[in-house]
Each structure stands twice: as structure tokens, then as C-alpha cells.
Design a protein around this motif. Structure first.
Motif, PDB file in Angstrom:
ATOM      1  N   GLY A  32      28.911   6.395  -6.846  1.00 17.13           N
ATOM      2  CA  GLY A  32      28.067   5.550  -6.008  1.00 17.13           C
ATOM      3  C   GLY A  32      28.875   4.545  -5.212  1.00 17.13           C
ATOM      4  N   GLY A  33      29.853   3.913  -5.859  1.00 15.26           N
ATOM      5  CA  GLY A  33      30.694   2.956  -5.156  1.00 15.26           C
ATOM      6  C   GLY A  33      31.511   3.615  -4.070  1.00 15.26           C
ATOM      7  N   GLY A  34      32.085   4.768  -4.375  1.00 18.19           N
ATOM      8  CA  GLY A  34      32.879   5.474  -3.384  1.00 18.19           C
ATOM      9  C   GLY A  34      32.052   5.958  -2.212  1.00 18.19           C
ATOM     10  N   ALA A  35      30.838   6.413  -2.484  1.00 21.16           N
ATOM     11  CA  ALA A  35      29.962   6.878  -1.402  1.00 21.16           C
ATOM     12  C   ALA A  35      29.581   5.732  -0.475  1.00 21.16           C
ATOM     13  CB  ALA A  35      28.712   7.522  -1.991  1.00 21.16           C
ATOM     14  N   SER A  36      29.330   4.558  -1.048  1.00 17.14           N
ATOM     15  CA  SER A  36      28.980   3.403  -0.229  1.00 17.14           C
ATOM     16  C   SER A  36      30.111   3.033   0.727  1.00 17.14           C
ATOM     17  CB  SER A  36      28.652   2.205  -1.123  1.00 17.14           C
ATOM     18  OG  SER A  36      28.418   1.053  -0.352  1.00 17.14           O
ATOM     19  N   VAL A  37      31.336   2.999   0.199  1.00 13.59           N
ATOM     20  CA  VAL A  37      32.482   2.683   1.054  1.00 13.59           C
ATOM     21  C   VAL A  37      32.672   3.754   2.119  1.00 13.59           C
ATOM     22  CG1 VAL A  37      34.986   2.353   1.093  1.00 13.59           C
ATOM     23  CG2 VAL A  37      33.636   1.349  -0.739  1.00 13.59           C
ATOM     24  N   GLY A  38      32.504   4.999   1.725  1.00  9.39           N
ATOM     25  CA  GLY A  38      32.682   6.076   2.681  1.00  9.39           C
ATOM     26  C   GLY A  38      31.636   6.080   3.784  1.00  9.39           C
ATOM     27  N   LEU A  39      30.407   5.660   3.459  1.00  9.01           N
ATOM     28  CA  LEU A  39      29.323   5.697   4.430  1.00  9.01           C
ATOM     29  C   LEU A  39      29.339   4.513   5.384  1.00  9.01           C
ATOM     30  CD1 LEU A  39      26.408   6.917   2.129  1.00  9.01           C
ATOM     31  CD2 LEU A  39      27.410   8.173   4.040  1.00  9.01           C
ATOM     32  N   VAL A  40      29.501   3.294   4.858  1.00  7.63           N
ATOM     33  CA  VAL A  40      29.386   2.107   5.709  1.00  7.63           C
ATOM     34  C   VAL A  40      30.660   1.272   5.757  1.00  7.63           C
ATOM     35  CG1 VAL A  40      26.903   1.962   5.370  1.00  7.63           C
ATOM     36  CG2 VAL A  40      28.413   0.680   3.840  1.00  7.63           C
ATOM     37  N   GLY A  41      31.660   1.613   4.926  1.00 18.99           N
ATOM     38  CA  GLY A  41      32.933   0.896   4.973  1.00 18.99           C
ATOM     39  C   GLY A  41      33.034  -0.275   4.034  1.00 18.99           C
ATOM     40  N   PRO A  76      28.157  -3.959 -11.141  1.00 21.27           N
ATOM     41  CA  PRO A  76      26.944  -4.031 -11.977  1.00 21.27           C
ATOM     42  C   PRO A  76      26.690  -2.752 -12.761  1.00 21.27           C
ATOM     43  CG  PRO A  76      26.516  -4.884  -9.774  1.00 21.27           C
ATOM     44  CD  PRO A  76      27.859  -4.213  -9.722  1.00 21.27           C
ATOM     45  N   GLY A  77      26.982  -1.603 -12.144  1.00 23.78           N
ATOM     46  CA  GLY A  77      26.759  -0.338 -12.843  1.00 23.78           C
ATOM     47  C   GLY A  77      27.619  -0.199 -14.081  1.00 23.78           C
ATOM     48  N   LEU A  78      28.902  -0.564 -13.956  1.00 18.52           N
ATOM     49  CA  LEU A  78      29.813  -0.439 -15.100  1.00 18.52           C
ATOM     50  C   LEU A  78      29.467  -1.423 -16.216  1.00 18.52           C
ATOM     51  CD1 LEU A  78      33.257   0.051 -13.299  1.00 18.52           C
ATOM     52  CD2 LEU A  78      31.901   1.780 -14.486  1.00 18.52           C
ATOM     53  N   THR A  79      28.995  -2.612 -15.851  1.00 18.07           N
ATOM     54  CA  THR A  79      28.653  -3.586 -16.893  1.00 18.07           C
ATOM     55  C   THR A  79      27.338  -3.228 -17.584  1.00 18.07           C
ATOM     56  OG1 THR A  79      27.609  -5.023 -15.232  1.00 18.07           O
ATOM     57  CG2 THR A  79      29.900  -5.475 -15.799  1.00 18.07           C
ATOM     58  N   ARG A  80      26.380  -2.721 -16.823  1.00 17.20           N
ATOM     59  CA  ARG A  80      25.054  -2.473 -17.400  1.00 17.20           C
ATOM     60  C   ARG A  80      24.934  -1.107 -18.071  1.00 17.20           C
ATOM     61  NH1 ARG A  80      24.459  -5.994 -13.300  1.00 17.20           N
ATOM     62  NH2 ARG A  80      22.844  -7.602 -13.446  1.00 17.20           N
ATOM     63  N   PHE A  81      25.622  -0.109 -17.543  1.00 12.29           N
ATOM     64  CA  PHE A  81      25.411   1.250 -18.037  1.00 12.29           C
ATOM     65  C   PHE A  81      26.618   1.873 -18.740  1.00 12.29           C
ATOM     66  CE2 PHE A  81      22.739   0.940 -14.106  1.00 12.29           C
ATOM     67  CZ  PHE A  81      21.539   0.754 -14.779  1.00 12.29           C
ATOM     68  N   ALA A  82      27.788   1.299 -18.569  1.00 11.79           N
ATOM     69  CA  ALA A  82      28.992   1.880 -19.181  1.00 11.79           C
ATOM     70  C   ALA A  82      29.623   0.953 -20.219  1.00 11.79           C
ATOM     71  CB  ALA A  82      30.018   2.227 -18.100  1.00 11.79           C
ATOM     72  N   GLY A  83      29.034  -0.227 -20.419  1.00 11.22           N
ATOM     73  CA  GLY A  83      29.515  -1.114 -21.470  1.00 11.22           C
ATOM     74  C   GLY A  83      30.786  -1.877 -21.143  1.00 11.22           C
ATOM     75  N   PHE A  84      31.178  -1.943 -19.871  1.00 13.16           N
ATOM     76  CA  PHE A  84      32.362  -2.704 -19.489  1.00 13.16           C
ATOM     77  C   PHE A  84      32.055  -4.201 -19.548  1.00 13.16           C
ATOM     78  CE2 PHE A  84      35.128   0.265 -16.693  1.00 13.16           C
ATOM     79  CZ  PHE A  84      34.864   1.338 -17.532  1.00 13.16           C
ATOM     80  N   THR A  85      33.057  -5.003 -19.861  1.00 14.85           N
ATOM     81  CA  THR A  85      32.916  -6.431 -19.607  1.00 14.85           C
ATOM     82  C   THR A  85      32.919  -6.629 -18.097  1.00 14.85           C
ATOM     83  OG1 THR A  85      35.299  -6.878 -19.552  1.00 14.85           O
ATOM     84  CG2 THR A  85      34.199  -6.991 -21.713  1.00 14.85           C
ATOM     85  N   SER A  86      32.402  -7.753 -17.644  1.00 18.01           N
ATOM     86  CA  SER A  86      32.355  -8.002 -16.203  1.00 18.01           C
ATOM     87  C   SER A  86      33.756  -8.061 -15.606  1.00 18.01           C
ATOM     88  CB  SER A  86      31.608  -9.313 -15.928  1.00 18.01           C
ATOM     89  OG  SER A  86      31.392  -9.488 -14.558  1.00 18.01           O
ATOM     90  N   GLN A  87      34.713  -8.644 -16.351  1.00 16.67           N
ATOM     91  CA  GLN A  87      36.085  -8.722 -15.840  1.00 16.67           C
ATOM     92  C   GLN A  87      36.737  -7.348 -15.740  1.00 16.67           C
ATOM     93  OE1 GLN A  87      34.743 -10.930 -17.878  1.00 16.67           O
ATOM     94  NE2 GLN A  87      35.654 -12.958 -17.674  1.00 16.67           N
ATOM     95  N   LYS A  88      36.484  -6.473 -16.725  1.00 13.20           N
ATOM     96  CA  LYS A  88      37.070  -5.134 -16.660  1.00 13.20           C
ATOM     97  C   LYS A  88      36.468  -4.346 -15.504  1.00 13.20           C
ATOM     98  CE  LYS A  88      38.032  -0.972 -19.350  1.00 13.20           C
ATOM     99  NZ  LYS A  88      37.897  -0.278 -20.662  1.00 13.20           N
ATOM    100  N   ALA A  89      35.176  -4.510 -15.275  1.00 11.48           N
ATOM    101  CA  ALA A  89      34.547  -3.839 -14.148  1.00 11.48           C
ATOM    102  C   ALA A  89      35.131  -4.342 -12.829  1.00 11.48           C
ATOM    103  CB  ALA A  89      33.036  -4.078 -14.174  1.00 11.48           C
ATOM    104  N   ALA A  90      35.368  -5.655 -12.727  1.00  9.25           N
ATOM    105  CA  ALA A  90      35.948  -6.228 -11.516  1.00  9.25           C
ATOM    106  C   ALA A  90      37.370  -5.720 -11.308  1.00  9.25           C
ATOM    107  CB  ALA A  90      35.937  -7.745 -11.598  1.00  9.25           C
TER     108      ALA A  90
END
Length: 221
Positions: free
Chosen positions: A12-21, A30-44
């Protein structure tokens, strides 16, 4: 850690960058923190590392086509390196919940502001006065710090700044912004990677989907 949520977030993140830059971090973090169990810092950290690839490629592409105001980009990019260091230090002092709250609030402010500025510039163009170099430098420090702290590229923020505070022609704004933020993104990503804060599989997925999407739209003069 389940592979499917990580794959979908990276895609999803890659598609967004590819579509609109831009905008991939607002999906990935948010996806990694909410659905993959990452801490916010690791996701960042993971977001920054994946951004570094598209930022360098994008900046080089714009520069090769002559769509960069090099003087303005340099005035922002060099101070942004120092700001990025400040942002990394600040990020590591926050708890995951504090970091997530800061990211959500800042994103809620920045993205609508960017869309409003670009809409206004396109529909009611006005003469602008170019800000002095010291203002560019101050913005660079601020943008570099915010980018490193949030795990975002800072492209929408920089495009809005260039639109409001410089005489950069509209068709050069995106390329100049990309060139301005790229060094700080790469420096921040390198620091995060060396500290072991990056999920490499997610980076690979996002880069693959970014390269598989269509070329980001370029602003026309």
C-alpha cells in the motif's frame, strides 16, 4: 509477526508513492503499528529506509530532466541533515504511544494543508517574494527534524513551503522538493538501519511496489 499484514502495508505504501509521488508513510506507518505489531518507532524507521530508495531515484530523475532549482534545494538540504540528527534523537526519547500520537496529529495537519496550498496556487496564482537563504536554512532544519522524527519524507511539506515562500516555478517545485529532502532521508535511514531498527522485508516489498506503479505525476508549468 504475520507476513500478510507486512506485505499489504508495504504494498500500500509503495503504491501510494508510485501513483502520486508521496503519502506512502501515512499508509505504511499506521498499518505496521496497528496490524503487524510494530512499535511506532520501528515502523517509522522502516518507512524511512524504504523512502530512501524512491527519494534518490526520484531526485536523480528530476535533476536529469532539468526540473530542479539546485540553489534552493541546496539551501534546504544541507541544514536538513542537521535537523535529521535532532529528529532521530527526539524519536528515541518518546514512547511508542507518544510517537504514534505525534505522527497522527502532525499528519492530520500537514496533508490537508498541502492540498489546500497546491489547490490555491493552481487556481489563484499570485506573485511571490523569494525568502532569504536564512529562512530556507531554518525550514531545512525544521523539515529534516520532522521527517526523521515521524519517519516521513517531508515532500508535501517542502512542496508547500516552496510554493508559498519562494519564486520557484510551479513545474520545478516537485523536483526541487525531492532534491531538498533526499539527503536527510538517506542519512536518517542509514542511522536507523545501523541501529537495527528496520524491518528489511517490508522495505523490499514497498520498493518493489513503488517501482511497479506508474511514474509519479509531474507538476506542469
Amino acid at each position: 509477526m504475520a507476513a500478510a499484514p507486512v506485505f499489504l502495508c508495504g504494498a500500500g505504501g509503495g503504491a501510494s508513492v508510485g501513483l502520486v509521488g508521496w503519502g506512502g508513510a501515512q499508509i505504511l506507518i499506521p498499518g505496521l503499528t496497528r496490524f503487524a505489531g510494530f512499535t511506532s518507532q520501528k515502523a517509522a524507521a522502516t518507512s524511512l529506509c524504504s523512502l530512501s530508495f524512491s527519494a534518490v531515484i526520484g531526485a536523480a530523475s528530476f535533476a536529469a530532466e532539468g526540473h530542479v532549482d539546485a540553489t534552493t534545494a541546496l539551501a534546504i538540504a544541507v541544514p536538513a541533515l542537521g535537523g535529521a540528527r535532532l529528529g532521530l534523537v527526539a524519536s528515541r526519547k518518546l514512547t511508542s504511544e507518544q510517537h504514534r500520537l505525534f505522527f497522527d496529529v502532525a499528519s492530520t495537519i500537514m496533508l490537508p494543508t498541502h492540498l489546500y496550498v497546491q489547490h490555491r496556487a493552481a487556481n489563484a496564482p499570485e506573485s511571490r517574494v523569494d525568502a532569504p537563504l536564512v529562512v530556507h536554512a531554518a525550514f531545512g532544519v525544521f523539515c529534516g527534524a520532522l521527517s526523521a522524527l515521524m519517519g516521513v519524507g517531508g515532500l508535501p511539506l517542502t512542496m508547500s513551503y516552496l510554493t508559498l515562500a519562494t519564486e520557484t516555478p510551479h513545474h520545478l517545485v516537485q523536483g526541487t522538493a525531492m532534491m531538498s529532502v533526499s539527503p536527510a532521508i538517506v542519512a536518517s535511514a542509514g542511522g536507523r538501519f545501523l541501529a537495527g531498527e528496520v524491518a528489511a522485508k517490508t522495505v523490499t516489498t514497498r520498493v518493489a511496489f513503488r517501482n511497479g506503479s506508474r511514474t509519479p505525476r509531474r507538476r506542469r508549468g
